[in-house]
Each structure stands twice: as structure tokens, then as C-alpha cells.
Design a protein around this motif. Structure first.
Motif, mmCIF file in Angstrom:
data_model
loop_
_atom_site.group_PDB
_atom_site.id
_atom_site.type_symbol
_atom_site.label_atom_id
_atom_site.label_comp_id
_atom_site.label_asym_id
_atom_site.label_seq_id
_atom_site.Cartn_x
_atom_site.Cartn_y
_atom_site.Cartn_z
ATOM 1 N N HIS A 195 31.881 -77.431 63.576
ATOM 2 C CA HIS A 195 31.242 -77.840 65.097
ATOM 3 C C HIS A 195 31.492 -78.561 64.974
ATOM 4 O O HIS A 195 31.586 -78.900 66.248
ATOM 5 N N LEU A 196 31.479 -79.722 64.729
ATOM 6 C CA LEU A 196 31.793 -81.144 65.075
ATOM 7 C C LEU A 196 33.276 -81.065 65.936
ATOM 8 O O LEU A 196 33.570 -81.427 66.381
ATOM 9 N N ARG A 197 34.482 -80.295 64.939
ATOM 10 C CA ARG A 197 35.244 -79.847 64.664
ATOM 11 C C ARG A 197 35.783 -79.569 66.560
ATOM 12 O O ARG A 197 36.119 -80.118 67.042
ATOM 13 N N ASN A 198 35.542 -78.619 66.900
ATOM 14 C CA ASN A 198 35.341 -78.067 67.937
ATOM 15 C C ASN A 198 34.165 -79.035 69.418
ATOM 16 O O ASN A 198 34.972 -79.281 70.037
ATOM 17 N N ALA A 199 33.277 -79.725 68.538
ATOM 18 C CA ALA A 199 33.116 -80.646 70.364
ATOM 19 C C ALA A 199 33.532 -81.617 70.926
ATOM 20 O O ALA A 199 34.177 -81.699 71.336
ATOM 21 N N ARG A 200 34.612 -82.202 69.242
ATOM 22 C CA ARG A 200 35.389 -83.096 69.234
ATOM 23 C C ARG A 200 36.874 -82.973 70.428
ATOM 24 O O ARG A 200 37.203 -83.431 71.170
ATOM 25 N N SER A 201 37.594 -81.462 69.946
ATOM 26 C CA SER A 201 38.146 -81.043 70.541
ATOM 27 C C SER A 201 38.583 -79.672 71.715
ATOM 28 O O SER A 201 39.389 -80.897 72.446
ATOM 29 N N TRP A 202 37.109 -79.956 72.097
ATOM 30 C CA TRP A 202 37.720 -79.351 73.618
ATOM 31 C C TRP A 202 36.020 -79.079 73.638
ATOM 32 O O TRP A 202 35.899 -78.959 75.159
ATOM 33 N N ALA A 203 34.997 -78.836 72.942
ATOM 34 C CA ALA A 203 33.617 -78.273 73.718
ATOM 35 C C ALA A 203 33.130 -79.263 74.304
ATOM 36 O O ALA A 203 32.225 -79.429 75.142
ATOM 37 N N ASN A 204 32.660 -81.029 74.031
ATOM 38 C CA ASN A 204 32.325 -81.916 74.991
ATOM 39 C C ASN A 204 32.870 -81.753 75.717
ATOM 40 O O ASN A 204 32.237 -81.742 77.447
ATOM 41 N N GLU A 205 34.070 -82.524 76.080
ATOM 42 C CA GLU A 205 35.049 -82.273 77.572
ATOM 43 C C GLU A 205 34.812 -81.151 78.381
ATOM 44 O O GLU A 205 34.398 -81.233 79.309
ATOM 45 N N ALA A 206 34.782 -79.367 77.824
ATOM 46 C CA ALA A 206 34.106 -78.254 78.351
ATOM 47 C C ALA A 206 32.742 -78.594 79.250
ATOM 48 O O ALA A 206 32.807 -77.988 80.654
ATOM 49 N N ILE A 207 32.172 -78.753 78.322
ATOM 50 C CA ILE A 207 30.476 -78.883 78.762
ATOM 51 C C ILE A 207 30.130 -79.655 79.083
ATOM 52 O O ILE A 207 29.088 -80.148 80.306
ATOM 53 N N GLY A 208 30.846 -80.872 78.984
ATOM 54 C CA GLY A 208 30.263 -82.112 79.767
ATOM 55 C C GLY A 208 29.016 -83.322 78.824
ATOM 56 O O GLY A 208 28.656 -84.032 79.486
ATOM 57 N N LEU A 209 28.874 -82.577 77.866
ATOM 58 C CA LEU A 209 28.127 -83.044 77.053
ATOM 59 C C LEU A 209 28.343 -83.800 75.841
ATOM 60 O O LEU A 209 29.863 -83.176 74.982
ATOM 61 N N ASP A 210 27.972 -84.465 75.313
ATOM 62 C CA ASP A 210 28.058 -85.080 73.365
ATOM 63 C C ASP A 210 27.837 -83.621 73.119
ATOM 64 O O ASP A 210 26.531 -84.670 72.223
ATOM 65 N N LEU A 211 28.256 -83.101 72.387
ATOM 66 C CA LEU A 211 27.760 -81.622 71.571
ATOM 67 C C LEU A 211 27.457 -81.994 70.484
ATOM 68 O O LEU A 211 26.867 -81.161 69.257
ATOM 69 N N THR A 212 28.013 -83.794 69.744
ATOM 70 C CA THR A 212 28.132 -83.669 68.314
ATOM 71 C C THR A 212 26.475 -83.673 67.583
ATOM 72 O O THR A 212 25.931 -84.145 66.486
ATOM 73 N N SER A 213 25.856 -84.538 68.303
ATOM 74 C CA SER A 213 24.442 -84.746 68.955
ATOM 75 C C SER A 213 23.537 -83.499 68.362
ATOM 76 O O SER A 213 22.118 -83.828 68.453
ATOM 77 N N GLN A 214 24.313 -82.249 68.467
ATOM 78 C CA GLN A 214 22.910 -81.450 68.553
ATOM 79 C C GLN A 214 22.852 -80.971 66.999
ATOM 80 O O GLN A 214 22.128 -80.049 66.673
ATOM 81 N N VAL A 215 23.780 -81.797 66.460
ATOM 82 C CA VAL A 215 23.036 -82.035 64.409
ATOM 83 C C VAL A 215 22.296 -82.277 64.092
ATOM 84 O O VAL A 215 21.731 -83.888 64.157
ATOM 85 N N ASP A 216 21.433 -81.599 63.716
ATOM 86 C CA ASP A 216 20.410 -82.950 62.724
ATOM 87 C C ASP A 216 20.512 -82.761 61.415
ATOM 88 O O ASP A 216 20.135 -82.038 60.921
ATOM 89 N N PRO A 217 20.463 -84.297 61.474
ATOM 90 C CA PRO A 217 20.289 -84.197 60.098
ATOM 91 C C PRO A 217 19.494 -84.708 59.079
ATOM 92 O O PRO A 217 20.207 -84.467 57.632
ATOM 93 N N ASP A 218 18.639 -84.642 59.055
ATOM 94 C CA ASP A 218 17.179 -83.790 57.988
ATOM 95 C C ASP A 218 17.677 -82.360 57.921
ATOM 96 O O ASP A 218 16.179 -82.120 57.296
ATOM 97 N N PHE A 219 18.122 -81.671 58.181
ATOM 98 C CA PHE A 219 17.768 -79.992 58.272
ATOM 99 C C PHE A 219 18.659 -79.459 57.808
ATOM 100 O O PHE A 219 20.409 -79.756 57.957
ATOM 101 N N VAL A 220 17.912 -78.557 56.924
ATOM 102 C CA VAL A 220 19.220 -77.541 55.543
ATOM 103 C C VAL A 220 18.890 -76.591 55.930
ATOM 104 O O VAL A 220 17.533 -76.378 55.791
ATOM 105 N N PRO A 221 18.693 -74.872 56.356
ATOM 106 C CA PRO A 221 19.098 -73.762 56.299
ATOM 107 C C PRO A 221 17.927 -73.400 55.006
ATOM 108 O O PRO A 221 19.227 -74.253 53.763
#
Length: 319
Positions: free
Chosen positions: A287-313
Motif C-alpha cells: 500500500h505504501l509503495r502504491n501511495a507514494r508511486s502514483w496514488a497520492n498524486e492521483a487522489i490528491g491525498l496522502d494515502l500513507t495515513s490510511q495505515v493504522d499502526p496499532d491494528f493487525v487483522p
């Protein structure tokens, strides 16, 4: 447990996906088959009449609705537009139980014989030149990211042919990948590509020889794939009859050697319990790879912030 079948086009991976799914279902195990190939033939391999349309809405046509359902009340995902196929679950996301009583399974799962099936959908004429087939696979990736499956439960995915599966992070969503290889130079060529990519990410693969006609074929496979060769299936008159629309009896009529090979596949899958932390770590990494390579620019948001650091499914997250 999540199992992918990959291999060169024509190697028999769809046939093996269907046989393994039927083998699991016949034992009474909860199993879901998913057709993730650009050529949608898994339903037919499971016994569906190819002349009739399968009444199963494809995942690829409903990705936006799937995103809305899965993001739930997760405050890190502002909208369906802000959710990409690699977005991992977090607190507030809807987690799924295999074949659970929820709208996603109710809409997209149809039973073919004894096997529940989901399909990604075909690559349509309107997609030519403007869309990538992997966009349709986004529904499968989102599904697996939010699925909490337990021991003795199985998801069997028939993947795209060749090494094309590495074009997305979907290849990291499985507990074991079975690479189906014919005893030919072309048949084992995909193995070398998969082996190198899989080792880079610690992905477990096992080679299943197919259409083996004798000792020479078996020696050829052993020479080219070595210890990664798990087992093999012999050329099958039962499979050929089934593909011609006139199977001779049920799966019990399959050749004894081939039935034993299917049992060995299951034993191999069951021998390695799920590492939820590692599975989630791979999801976050891609997810971080995709966010930084294309998605942040395409969506106009910082999608790296979608990662919940305290969550494991996992099972604990369901509680």
C-alpha cells in the motif's frame, strides 16, 4: 488458508484449481473458489454449463460498492474515492468471515456444484486500450485484505497466467502458491520467474507437475525445478472426459494417483499456520509503495495515513 494456482497459459492451472476446490468441498471443508484469471473458465471447470450465463455479479463491476462496504466507519478512509485496492483494514473497517452472512458474500457468491464461487469478471470490449485487467482484480485484493479466515477454511484463487500476477500486490495475499508446470521447457519457464520474485518477498511456492506421462517427464521436472517439485498429476482420461462435457462419475472416479496428489496439496497447505503479522506487513508495504508511486498524486491525498499502526487483522480483531 489462502491458495493461489499460477502457471503458464494451458498448463492446467484452472483445471487444478477446480479439482482442488472440489476435493476440499467433498471433504466437507468450507471452501470458496475465486476466478481471478483474465480468461474466466473456472466455473466451467467446476461443472457449470458454458452455454448458460453464471448468475454471479462480478467483483470487478462493483469495486466502488465493495469499497463502501469494507471501509465501514474507518476514520482514516474519507470516501470510496480515497480507498485504493491496496488500502489495508484498520479500526472501524468491516472484516469478513469466510462465506459469512454479509452483503458482499450474498451478492457475489454462487454455488457451482458443491463449490461456492466468486468471479472477477471478463475483460470487456469497452476496456480495450483504456483499462488494465488488474483494476478488476482490485475487488479480490480488497476482499482478501479484509478476510479473517481460520484453520480448516480455504480460499482457492485461479490467478492470471504467466508472471503477470506480480503486476500487483495480490501475490502476497496467499499462504501458499502452487505453480502448475507441464514437463516442457515452456512449462517450467514461468517457474524461474516466480521463484526469483517469490524469494524476494518470502512467498512460499510449490511446483505441481501436470500432464505427466512417464518417468522421463518426471525426471525432466525434477531437473528443472529441483526440491520445489511437490508432487505431480498424470495425464487424466477423467479430466479429458469432464472437459468434453461427459465426466465418468464424480471426483471419486479420478485416477488414484491424482486423488493422492490432491490430498498431498491439502496436507502441505495445512502444515503451515497463518502468520497474521507477516501477512499484514506485506499488505502495508505494498500500500505504501502504491501511495507514494502514483496514488497520492492521483487522489490528491496522502494515502500513507490510511495505515493504522496499532491494528493487525486476525481473529482477535473480529472480537
Amino acid at each position: 488458508m489462502r491458495i493461489a494456482f499460477v502457471g503458464k497459459g494451458g498448463s492446467g492451472k484452472t483445471t487444478l484449481s477446480a479439482l482442488f476446490s472440489r476435493h476440499l468441498a467433498r471433504s466437507g471443508a468450507p471452501v470458496l473458489a475465486v476466478d481471478g484469471d483474465i480468461n474466466q473458465h473456472l466455473a466451467e471447470a467446476l461443472g457449470h454449463d458454458g452455454d448458460e450465463a453464471l448468475d454471479a455479479p462480478p467483483l470487478g463491476a462493483h469495486v466502488a460498492d465493495i469499497k463502501d462496504f469494507l471501509r465501514g466507519t474507518n476514520p482514516r478512509i474519507a470516501s470510496r474515492e480515497a480507498m485504493i485496492k491496496t488500502t489495508p483494514p484498520g479500526r472501524g473497517s468491516r472484516l469478513l468471515r469466510l462465506l459469512g452472512d454479509d452483503e458482499l458474500h450474498a451478492r457475489h457468491v454462487r454455488r457451482v456444484g458443491d463449490v461456492p464461487l466468486m468471479v472477477t469478471g471478463e475483460f470487456e470490449e469497452s476496456d480495450l486500450g483504456v483499462a488494465c485487467y488488474h483494476s478488476k482484480l482490485g475487488g479480490v485484493e480488497l476482499y482478501l485484505n479484509h478476510l479473517v479466515d481460520g484453520p480448516g477454511e480455504y480460499v482457492v484463487v485461479d490467478m492470471t497466467a504467466g508472471a503477470d500476477a506480480f503486476a500487483s500486490g495480490l501475490f502476497t495475499r496467499f499462504d501458499l502458491t502452487f505453480l502448475v508446470a507441464e514437463p516442457t521447457r515452456k512449462g517450467v519457464s514461468v517457474y524461474h520467474q516466480y521463484r526469483d520474485h517469490a524469494r524476494e518477498f518470502g512467498i512460499r511456492i510449490a511446483v505441481v507437475g501436470n500432464k505427466v506421462t512417464g518417468e522421463d517427464d518426471l525426471l525432466f521436472l525434477k531437473d528443472h525445478v529441483g526440491d520445489d517439485l511437490l508432487t505431480h498429476l498424470v495425464q487424466s482420461t477423467w479430466v479429458r472426459a469432464a472437459e468434453q462435457g461427459c465426466p465418468e462419475g464424480d471426483l471419486e472416479s479420478l485416477e488414484p494417483h491424482n486423488r493422492h496428489a490432491l490430498s498431498l496439496l491439502r496436507e502441505t497447505v495445512d502444515a503451515h499456520p497463518r502468520d497474521w503479522a507477516a501477512l499484514h506487513r506485506h499488505a502495508v508495504e505494498f500500500h505504501l509503495r502504491n501511495a507514494r508511486s502514483w496514488a497520492n498524486e492521483a487522489i490528491g491525498l496522502d494515502l500513507t495515513s490510511q495505515v493504522d499502526p496499532d491494528f493487525v487483522p486476525g481473529p482477535a480483531a473480529l472480537v
